[in-house]
Every structure is written in C-alpha cells, then in structure tokens.
Motif scaffolding. Sequence first.
Motif, PDB file in Angstrom:
ATOM      1  N   TRP A 139      16.610 -11.968 -17.486  1.00 35.25           N
ATOM      2  CA  TRP A 139      15.401 -11.283 -17.057  1.00 35.25           C
ATOM      3  C   TRP A 139      15.791 -10.163 -16.093  1.00 35.25           C
ATOM      4  O   TRP A 139      16.794 -10.265 -15.382  1.00 35.25           O
ATOM      5  N   PRO A 140      15.030  -9.098 -16.032  1.00 35.13           N
ATOM      6  CA  PRO A 140      15.324  -8.057 -15.037  1.00 35.13           C
ATOM      7  C   PRO A 140      15.127  -8.616 -13.636  1.00 35.13           C
ATOM      8  O   PRO A 140      14.487  -9.656 -13.455  1.00 35.13           O
ATOM      9  N   PRO A 141      15.667  -7.958 -12.616  1.00 32.23           N
ATOM     10  CA  PRO A 141      15.476  -8.441 -11.245  1.00 32.23           C
ATOM     11  C   PRO A 141      13.986  -8.600 -10.926  1.00 32.23           C
ATOM     12  O   PRO A 141      13.145  -7.834 -11.401  1.00 32.23           O
ATOM     13  N   MET A 142      13.682  -9.618 -10.147  1.00 28.92           N
ATOM     14  CA  MET A 142      12.292  -9.878  -9.781  1.00 28.92           C
ATOM     15  C   MET A 142      11.695  -8.675  -9.063  1.00 28.92           C
ATOM     16  O   MET A 142      12.343  -8.055  -8.219  1.00 28.92           O
ATOM     17  N   GLU A 143      10.451  -8.352  -9.406  1.00 26.73           N
ATOM     18  CA  GLU A 143       9.746  -7.251  -8.765  1.00 26.73           C
ATOM     19  C   GLU A 143       8.785  -7.782  -7.709  1.00 26.73           C
ATOM     20  O   GLU A 143       8.187  -8.847  -7.880  1.00 26.73           O
ATOM     21  N   ASP A 144       8.655  -7.037  -6.637  1.00 24.26           N
ATOM     22  CA  ASP A 144       7.724  -7.388  -5.575  1.00 24.26           C
ATOM     23  C   ASP A 144       6.305  -7.055  -6.037  1.00 24.26           C
ATOM     24  O   ASP A 144       5.962  -5.884  -6.189  1.00 24.26           O
ATOM     25  N   PRO A 145       5.441  -8.052  -6.260  1.00 19.65           N
ATOM     26  CA  PRO A 145       4.099  -7.767  -6.777  1.00 19.65           C
ATOM     27  C   PRO A 145       3.196  -7.097  -5.750  1.00 19.65           C
ATOM     28  O   PRO A 145       2.160  -6.536  -6.106  1.00 19.65           O
ATOM     29  N   PHE A 146       3.573  -7.163  -4.467  1.00 20.58           N
ATOM     30  CA  PHE A 146       2.768  -6.506  -3.452  1.00 20.58           C
ATOM     31  C   PHE A 146       3.028  -4.999  -3.418  1.00 20.58           C
ATOM     32  O   PHE A 146       2.165  -4.217  -3.045  1.00 20.58           O
ATOM     33  N   THR A 147       4.237  -4.608  -3.821  1.00 18.23           N
ATOM     34  CA  THR A 147       4.597  -3.186  -3.817  1.00 18.23           C
ATOM     35  C   THR A 147       4.044  -2.480  -5.047  1.00 18.23           C
ATOM     36  O   THR A 147       3.539  -1.356  -4.964  1.00 18.23           O
ATOM     37  N   HIS A 148       4.121  -3.120  -6.196  1.00 16.98           N
ATOM     38  CA  HIS A 148       3.683  -2.526  -7.459  1.00 16.98           C
ATOM     39  C   HIS A 148       2.256  -2.995  -7.754  1.00 16.98           C
ATOM     40  O   HIS A 148       2.038  -4.028  -8.412  1.00 16.98           O
ATOM     41  N   ILE A 149       1.295  -2.239  -7.273  1.00 14.96           N
ATOM     42  CA  ILE A 149      -0.099  -2.662  -7.318  1.00 14.96           C
ATOM     43  C   ILE A 149      -0.588  -2.880  -8.745  1.00 14.96           C
ATOM     44  O   ILE A 149      -1.300  -3.838  -9.039  1.00 14.96           O
ATOM     45  N   GLN A 150      -0.209  -2.002  -9.663  1.00 14.81           N
ATOM     46  CA  GLN A 150      -0.787  -2.037 -11.004  1.00 14.81           C
ATOM     47  C   GLN A 150       0.032  -2.857 -12.000  1.00 14.81           C
ATOM     48  O   GLN A 150      -0.186  -2.760 -13.200  1.00 14.81           O
ATOM     49  N   THR A 151       0.947  -3.675 -11.521  1.00 18.03           N
ATOM     50  CA  THR A 151       1.711  -4.533 -12.426  1.00 18.03           C
ATOM     51  C   THR A 151       0.778  -5.514 -13.125  1.00 18.03           C
ATOM     52  O   THR A 151       0.030  -6.243 -12.460  1.00 18.03           O
ATOM     53  N   PRO A 152       0.766  -5.558 -14.458  1.00 17.60           N
ATOM     54  CA  PRO A 152      -0.104  -6.521 -15.166  1.00 17.60           C
ATOM     55  C   PRO A 152       0.283  -7.954 -14.819  1.00 17.60           C
ATOM     56  O   PRO A 152       1.456  -8.257 -14.573  1.00 17.60           O
ATOM     57  N   PHE A 153      -0.704  -8.833 -14.820  1.00 16.80           N
ATOM     58  CA  PHE A 153      -0.421 -10.216 -14.459  1.00 16.80           C
ATOM     59  C   PHE A 153       0.526 -10.864 -15.461  1.00 16.80           C
ATOM     60  O   PHE A 153       1.319 -11.735 -15.088  1.00 16.80           O
ATOM     61  N   GLU A 154       0.475 -10.436 -16.722  1.00 15.26           N
ATOM     62  CA  GLU A 154       1.380 -10.998 -17.727  1.00 15.26           C
ATOM     63  C   GLU A 154       2.841 -10.784 -17.322  1.00 15.26           C
ATOM     64  O   GLU A 154       3.689 -11.663 -17.518  1.00 15.26           O
ATOM     65  N   SER A 155       3.135  -9.624 -16.742  1.00 12.39           N
ATOM     66  CA  SER A 155       4.506  -9.332 -16.307  1.00 12.39           C
ATOM     67  C   SER A 155       4.902 -10.203 -15.126  1.00 12.39           C
ATOM     68  O   SER A 155       6.043 -10.687 -15.040  1.00 12.39           O
ATOM     69  N   ILE A 156       3.962 -10.417 -14.213  1.00  9.56           N
ATOM     70  CA  ILE A 156       4.238 -11.282 -13.062  1.00  9.56           C
ATOM     71  C   ILE A 156       4.513 -12.702 -13.528  1.00  9.56           C
ATOM     72  O   ILE A 156       5.478 -13.340 -13.102  1.00  9.56           O
ATOM     73  N   LEU A 157       3.672 -13.195 -14.433  1.00 10.32           N
ATOM     74  CA  LEU A 157       3.837 -14.566 -14.916  1.00 10.32           C
ATOM     75  C   LEU A 157       5.131 -14.723 -15.712  1.00 10.32           C
ATOM     76  O   LEU A 157       5.814 -15.744 -15.621  1.00 10.32           O
ATOM     77  N   GLN A 158       5.492 -13.692 -16.484  1.00 14.73           N
ATOM     78  CA  GLN A 158       6.722 -13.758 -17.275  1.00 14.73           C
ATOM     79  C   GLN A 158       7.941 -13.926 -16.375  1.00 14.73           C
ATOM     80  O   GLN A 158       8.897 -14.624 -16.738  1.00 14.73           O
ATOM     81  N   GLN A 159       7.912 -13.299 -15.208  1.00 14.31           N
ATOM     82  CA  GLN A 159       9.020 -13.452 -14.271  1.00 14.31           C
ATOM     83  C   GLN A 159       8.917 -14.746 -13.488  1.00 14.31           C
ATOM     84  O   GLN A 159       9.943 -15.334 -13.095  1.00 14.31           O
ATOM     85  N   GLN A 210      -8.099  -4.216  -8.365  1.00 18.32           N
ATOM     86  CA  GLN A 210      -9.105  -3.165  -8.215  1.00 18.32           C
ATOM     87  C   GLN A 210      -9.411  -2.907  -6.750  1.00 18.32           C
ATOM     88  O   GLN A 210      -9.530  -1.756  -6.309  1.00 18.32           O
ATOM     89  N   HIS A 211      -9.538  -3.978  -5.971  1.00 18.85           N
ATOM     90  CA  HIS A 211      -9.779  -3.811  -4.544  1.00 18.85           C
ATOM     91  C   HIS A 211      -8.661  -3.041  -3.872  1.00 18.85           C
ATOM     92  O   HIS A 211      -8.900  -2.121  -3.073  1.00 18.85           O
ATOM     93  N   ARG A 212      -7.418  -3.375  -4.214  1.00 20.90           N
ATOM     94  CA  ARG A 212      -6.274  -2.706  -3.590  1.00 20.90           C
ATOM     95  C   ARG A 212      -6.231  -1.233  -3.956  1.00 20.90           C
ATOM     96  O   ARG A 212      -5.904  -0.374  -3.112  1.00 20.90           O
ATOM     97  N   MET A 213      -6.532  -0.902  -5.193  1.00 19.68           N
ATOM     98  CA  MET A 213      -6.522   0.496  -5.600  1.00 19.68           C
ATOM     99  C   MET A 213      -7.632   1.277  -4.924  1.00 19.68           C
ATOM    100  O   MET A 213      -7.446   2.433  -4.521  1.00 19.68           O
ATOM    101  N   GLN A 214      -8.795   0.659  -4.753  1.00 17.86           N
ATOM    102  CA  GLN A 214      -9.890   1.307  -4.033  1.00 17.86           C
ATOM    103  C   GLN A 214      -9.524   1.522  -2.576  1.00 17.86           C
ATOM    104  O   GLN A 214      -9.837   2.559  -1.987  1.00 17.86           O
ATOM    105  N   TRP A 215      -8.869   0.528  -1.992  1.00 15.82           N
ATOM    106  CA  TRP A 215      -8.450   0.659  -0.594  1.00 15.82           C
ATOM    107  C   TRP A 215      -7.418   1.774  -0.439  1.00 15.82           C
ATOM    108  O   TRP A 215      -7.470   2.566   0.504  1.00 15.82           O
ATOM    109  N   ALA A 216      -6.451   1.839  -1.389  1.00 14.82           N
ATOM    110  CA  ALA A 216      -5.413   2.865  -1.318  1.00 14.82           C
ATOM    111  C   ALA A 216      -5.997   4.265  -1.485  1.00 14.82           C
ATOM    112  O   ALA A 216      -5.479   5.235  -0.914  1.00 14.82           O
TER     113      ALA A 216
END
Length: 362
Positions: free
Chosen positions: A292-312, A354-360
């Motif tokens: 698998w590729p190196p784990m990504e920080d889900p807090f940094t990458h706001i728009q990462t799909p949940f499927e990608s998070i779960l796959q890791q 969505q909340h995070r993107m609105q806040w940003a």
Amino acid sequence: MRAFNCDHCGHLVFFESTTCVHCGSTLAFVPEHMRMAALQPSGSTPGMWEPRSPAWQPPMPLLRMCHNRSSQGAACNFTTDADGMQPYCVSCRQTRWLPNFENPQNLLRAHKLEHAKRYLFYTLSCLQLTSLQGLPAPIFDFLEDQPGQIPVMTGHASGTITLNVAEADDDERARRRLAMMEPYRTLLGHLRHESGHFFWDVLIKDSAWLARFRSLFGDERQDYAQALQVHYARGPAGPADWQQQHISAYAAAHPWEDWAETWAHYLHIMDLMETAASYRVQLRLPGHLASWPPMEDPFTHIQTPFESILQQCVPLTLMLNSLNRSLGHNDAYPFAPSAGAVAKLKFVHEVVMQHRMQWAAA
C-alpha cells in the motif's frame, strides 16, 4: 494523533508531555497553533512564557499556562490567553463540574477524564469542530454517585455531556464492558460517542442533511426512551442481524445512538490514520505482492474520499491487532464494519468534509 517533537532539541515528545526528557525544556501544547512548544519564562513579563525556539514564524506572542497545570486533578499542559482574561485553557473551560477531591480516588479519576477530553478536543480541532473555529462547544459534567441518590448516567442532554467518574476506574469499566457484552469500552470512546450526540444537533438537526440521515439511520422522531427500553429488555447482544447495518449492537437501539456510535468510530479511524501517517507507516500484508502507499494524514487532505481512508485503514488495523495479540492483549480494533455500517461512516465523513471546506473558504 500525530507525533510531536520538542522544538528546542527535536526529541520525540508526546501530547501529554510537560517536560522534554532529552533537553529538560518545559513543554506545553498551544491549542491555537495545534503544536507543542518548548517554553521559557518571559524575561520581561512575570508569569508569562515565551518559546525557546526561534522557529516560530510569525513570532508567537507571550503565553500563559492553563491554571489547571498545577492542579492534581486536571494536570493540564495546554496554554491559554496571555491577557489573563481566561485563566483556564479552551479545553478546561468546557468542564463545569468535577468530582469532590476530598475523595483521593477522584484526583486520579479527574486526571484520566481531563486527559481523554483533551484528546477529544485535539481530534475535533483537526476537523475544525471546536470553539477555536467558531462552533459551539459542549459542556462537561464529571460526576460521582452519591449515597441515596439516583446513579449518575453517562449521556448528553441540551449541550451538556455527563460522565459517571466510575468509568475512569479500569476494573469498573471492564466489569461494565463484560456485562454489556461490548468488545470496546474506553473513556475516550465514551467522550467521542457523547460528542456525536452533541454534533448531531450542530450538524444534522434542521439541516439539509436530515432527509439523507433518516434514509440511512432511520427516523430519529421515534420514541427514544421506549427504544432504549426495548433495547435493554432484549439484552446487550442486540438484534441477531445488527451487524448488517450497524457498527455495534447498541447502535441498533435508536437512530440517535446509531449516529453517535458511527460518529465515535469515525473519530477512531481518523485519529488512527493520522498517527500512522505521522510515523510514515507503509504496509504490505502477508500474501500480497503489492505494498500500500504510505499512509496519508486524513486531517491534511480534506477532500480524500472515505473509500481511500478505509482502504488504508483496514490493513493497518490487521497489523495493530496482530501486534496486540503478540503481547497477549485482546484486539485493539475489535470491529469488522459491514457494508451498511461503512455507508453510514461515509455519510459522517461527507458531513464533516463539507463543514471543513466551508470553514476553509470562510
């Protein structure tokens, strides 16, 4: 949670650290900057602190230690406003009641509770869900049972999260976990669950998300007290088919509990993934040729799909459970989310994203 370093000597420190064991620097967590700082007393203003490292850009203003830093109960390592208007940090200000410290056992209980609450605050802040980002914040009452009084019930009501301090006792928490047939029961898990009830009011109630919530979780307008009565009468094992659509047996009791359990689980996953990314974890499961590729920080990458998070996350939890078993412990992650539960986790992620993107964008 990510790994922290002393910004004076670079040595690894932890979120709860108050002193760097390598260079002896006084450490404090600065919530407005979400980072650990090595501090020294200000040479110009008594009672104030300033960074030892010149790396703060722009230069950080003077800081004040939270009034609870020296408290036996809270032992807080957060900083607060230097102007003295708020003697307590942004996390400690959320606590309204603590148990009576005349009982020495309550000192340790309060320490554990406040420590777990600061962990919750950290995760919520990473998701732009705290008062630092302009949102309402829950109030916490940490209470103990009193002779002749109705036992304190852990729960949420009208913005206040109540926790029975007996949950801070390892033996009592283990007893309740076994009695309720739960695979997982921790202080942090409790706080994450109850924060889910709070954020249902903030993010879902009267929002455009409500119709979709009801299609996934059910209609929350059904009688809550009656639903819990049915759940407890049925027994803690829950309905036979709960795993098809729910993350836990308790989640099947009522749509509000389903949301709160799913919300807590979502915070588990996000925090676990940030920790792995911070340590630059990269996995290859036995029997699989590809890594698998190196784990990504889900807090940094706001728009990462949940499927990608779960796959890791899935291979990470398999390794985590294997490590635990090698040390003679039970699985740290005793869950196997079904497709129905994953759909609800994805919904939570979309709401928060969505909340995070609105806040940003604000």
